[in-house]
Design a protein around this motif. Structure first.
Motif, PDB file in Angstrom:
ATOM      1  N   ASP A  15       0.912  -1.051  -0.046  1.00  0.00           N
ATOM      2  CA  ASP A  15       0.108   0.071   0.097  1.00  0.00           C
ATOM      3  C   ASP A  15       0.847   1.103   0.111  1.00  0.00           C
ATOM      4  O   ASP A  15       0.436   2.147  -0.807  1.00  0.00           O
ATOM      5  N   SER A  26      -7.413  -6.325   3.076  1.00  0.00           N
ATOM      6  CA  SER A  26      -7.724  -5.138   2.583  1.00  0.00           C
ATOM      7  C   SER A  26      -7.548  -3.962   3.786  1.00  0.00           C
ATOM      8  O   SER A  26      -7.289  -2.839   3.587  1.00  0.00           O
ATOM      9  N   THR A  32      -4.600  -1.825   4.157  1.00  0.00           N
ATOM     10  CA  THR A  32      -4.056  -0.666   3.087  1.00  0.00           C
ATOM     11  C   THR A  32      -5.247   0.487   3.559  1.00  0.00           C
ATOM     12  O   THR A  32      -6.325   0.269   4.202  1.00  0.00           O
TER      13      THR A  32
END
Length: 292
Positions: free
Chosen positions: A112, A135, A138
């Motif tokens: 990220d 996820s 990030t």
């Protein structure tokens, strides 16, 4: 060959990991005409990764599936690096490291920060960990999804595209188009739950076969013969578990059991003892079968 969404064109792909899956993904992308950078995590992998890729492509030439010129062109498109910063310009990065959630979370947090294009897709090849959980490491959860390939990657046609509840619809559509039109695979959209679609069906079957061996009901050979000759499966469940890797089989089973608490997902004690003893299947030279 490339795919676009608006002005976005995927031509530069990064792969994190150079094991069996990472190598297969890199090979597939290179044969599809893409520029590929493979990030590895040890000096040994800087040697083994390219050797594994070259050996796979050589087998393709020997079997008549590609020419020597196509092999050389694919090899020329792949670069190996120990520096994750070399993935900064990638438009798609596919994580293919060990099925270990803390390791994957650390990697996604690093990617990220490194990957410069705010529209780049960060994908995971996880077999069992919910995508939304990864996820969360990030600041671009809408650009994170799962691309679950199957082993061997160059040969098997299916790819599960796994959007999370936070993935932007345009991103998942872009991934579906990329998998189908650029990589030449058959994508299906799978739910973001442990095991996704295929493994949710497959793993109770594999674990049931292990329990049959554990109980003394039948040998691995007899079970596999029953399924290949009686059900027309190309490979029996115990030999398939060896191919997947018994350690990976345990990791996936544990992740699914943690999520659903269904006994059919719990790894049997025999499987746990084999992994603890280093019997990991084909990768270690011995699992339910011995390998040269």
């Amino acid at each position: 060959m490339t795919t676009t969404t608006g002005s976005d064109t995927i031509e530069r792909v990064g792969v994190a990991g150079s094991g069996i899956m990472g190598t297969g993904i890199a090979e597939l992308c290179a044969k599809s005409g893409l520029d590929v950078v493979v990030a590895v995590f040890s000096d040994a992998s800087l040697d083994k990764g390219p050797q594994r890729l070259a050996a796979s492509l050589d087998r393709g030439v020997a079997r008549g599936k590609l020419t020597a010129e196509q092999r050389d062109a694919a090899l020329s498109r792949v670069t190996y690096t120990r520096d994750l910063a070399d993935l900064a310009d990638r438009q798609l990065v596919i994580e293919a490291i060990k099925e270990d959630e803390p390791l994957k979370l650390d990697l996604f947090a690093t990617l990220d920060k490194i990957v410069e294009d705010p529209h780049a897709i960060l994908a995971t090849n996880t077999s069992s960990i919910p995508v939304v959980r990864l996820s969360a490491a990030t600041r671009r959860a809408e650009h994170v999804l799962g691309l679950h390939f199957f082993n061997p990657v160059p040969a098997l046609p299916l790819v599960e595209v796994v959007p999370s509840v936070l993935t932007d619809r345009a991103v998942s559509d872009r991934a579906l188009t990329f998998v189908r039109d650029v990589l030449g695979k058959q994508p299906i959209t799978s739910p973001d739950r442990a095991g996704f679609l295929v493994n949710a069906l497959l793993f109770p079957y594999l674990l049931s076969a292990v329990r049959m061996v554990e109980s003394g009901l039948a040998t691995a050979e007899v079970i596999d013969q029953g399924m290949t000759q009686g059900c027309s499966h190309p490979m029996g469940p115990l030999r398939l578990a060896d191919l997947i890797g018994l350690d990976t089989t345990v990791s996936i089973a544990q992740a699914m059991y943690e999520e659903f608490k269904e006994p059919l997902y719990a790894p049997p004690p025999l499987l746990l003892r084999m992994v603890e003893g280093g019997l990991l299947g084909k990768k270690s030279g011995r699992g339910f079968y011995p390998y040269a």
